[in-house]
Design an enzyme around this catalytic site. Structure first.
Site, PDB file in Angstrom:
ATOM      1  N   HIS A  69       0.845  -1.194   0.000  1.00 42.95           N
ATOM      2  CA  HIS A  69       0.000   0.000   0.000  1.00 42.95           C
ATOM      3  C   HIS A  69       0.878   1.240   0.000  1.00 42.95           C
ATOM      4  O   HIS A  69       2.047   1.213   0.343  1.00 42.95           O
ATOM      5  CB  HIS A  69      -0.996   0.002   1.165  1.00 42.95           C
ATOM      6  N   CYS A  70       0.272   2.344  -0.437  1.00 45.43           N
ATOM      7  CA  CYS A  70       0.943   3.650  -0.429  1.00 45.43           C
ATOM      8  C   CYS A  70      -0.129   4.698  -0.102  1.00 45.43           C
ATOM      9  O   CYS A  70      -1.117   4.385   0.548  1.00 45.43           O
ATOM     10  CB  CYS A  70       1.627   3.922  -1.774  1.00 45.43           C
ATOM     11  N   HIS A  71       0.059   5.904  -0.587  1.00 43.80           N
ATOM     12  CA  HIS A  71      -0.901   6.970  -0.312  1.00 43.80           C
ATOM     13  C   HIS A  71      -2.168   6.817  -1.152  1.00 43.80           C
ATOM     14  O   HIS A  71      -3.279   6.868  -0.627  1.00 43.80           O
ATOM     15  CB  HIS A  71      -0.254   8.335  -0.558  1.00 43.80           C
ATOM     16  N   GLY A  73      -2.248   4.491  -4.211  1.00 45.01           N
ATOM     17  CA  GLY A  73      -2.254   3.270  -5.022  1.00 45.01           C
ATOM     18  C   GLY A  73      -1.263   3.287  -6.168  1.00 45.01           C
ATOM     19  O   GLY A  73      -0.974   2.245  -6.744  1.00 45.01           O
ATOM     20  N   ILE A  98      -3.830   4.433   1.357  1.00 44.50           N
ATOM     21  CA  ILE A  98      -4.253   4.776   2.717  1.00 44.50           C
ATOM     22  C   ILE A  98      -5.428   5.763   2.694  1.00 44.50           C
ATOM     23  O   ILE A  98      -6.238   5.790   3.613  1.00 44.50           O
ATOM     24  CB  ILE A  98      -3.070   5.306   3.559  1.00 44.50           C
TER      25      ILE A  98
END
Length: 175
Positions: A69-71, A73, A98
């Site tokens: 995961h990241c901020h 996608g 997120i």
């Protein structure tokens, strides 16, 4: 879950990720930069920043499903493609990152004392350089306006390609 255009890169939504996490079947890896992870994170997520992403550095999955995961996608999809290139058969990542996790109403761990995010560092640096170039261009030499133009072109490139050279430079300097 739904597949993306790359059949081996699978997106998982926040609700399914939460259900998998509640059953203890997930190893969640955050590919954002350390300052972002320090400021806010999904509980239990490990950190392996995209700027230093090396598939051999992944924590042991112990039979659990690896989900990135990241901020938003984008970076987790990039990391997922790196894993596919390294020979992984299937890679999952959190659709919407997120942000989608928060929008679904799930808890994050937040640290108000964490350093400012990489995105804000880029904005401050780019804005300062553009202002400096404009002021120097107005009061010293018009050639300094090239600095503002260069910064503007860099920001356009970053927006179009979703790759920010300044962020990569700042990330390497702050780690």
């Amino acid at each position: 879950m739904q597949g993306t255009t790359d059949n081996q890169l699978i997106e998982i939504d926040a609700q399914n990720l939460k259900a998998e996490m509640d059953m203890g079947r997930v190893l969640l890896v955050d590919v954002r930069e350390p300052s972002e992870h320090a400021g806010e994170r999904i509980p239990g997520a490990s950190l392996l920043p995209l700027s230093k992403f090396d598939p051999s550095q992944l924590p042991e999955t112990s039979g659990k499903k690896l989900i990135l995961h990241c901020h938003s996608g984008n970076r987790s999809a990039q990391a997922g493609r790196k894993l596919l290139d390294a020979g992984w058969d299937t890679v999952c990542h959190l659709q919407g990152g997120i942000m989608a996790w928060r929008e679904a109403g799930y808890e994050t761990e937040q640290n108000e004392r964490a350093p400012i995010s990489l995105q804000r560092q880029v904005q401050i640096t780019a804005g300062s350089l553009a202002l400096l170039g404009t002021l120097l261009g107005a009061f010293v030499s018009p050639w300094f306006l090239l600095l503002s133009g260069f910064i503007g072109a860099g920001l356009m490139f970053a927006g179009i390609t979703d790759t920010c050279g300044m962020a990569m430079i700042l990330a390497k300097g702050s780690i």
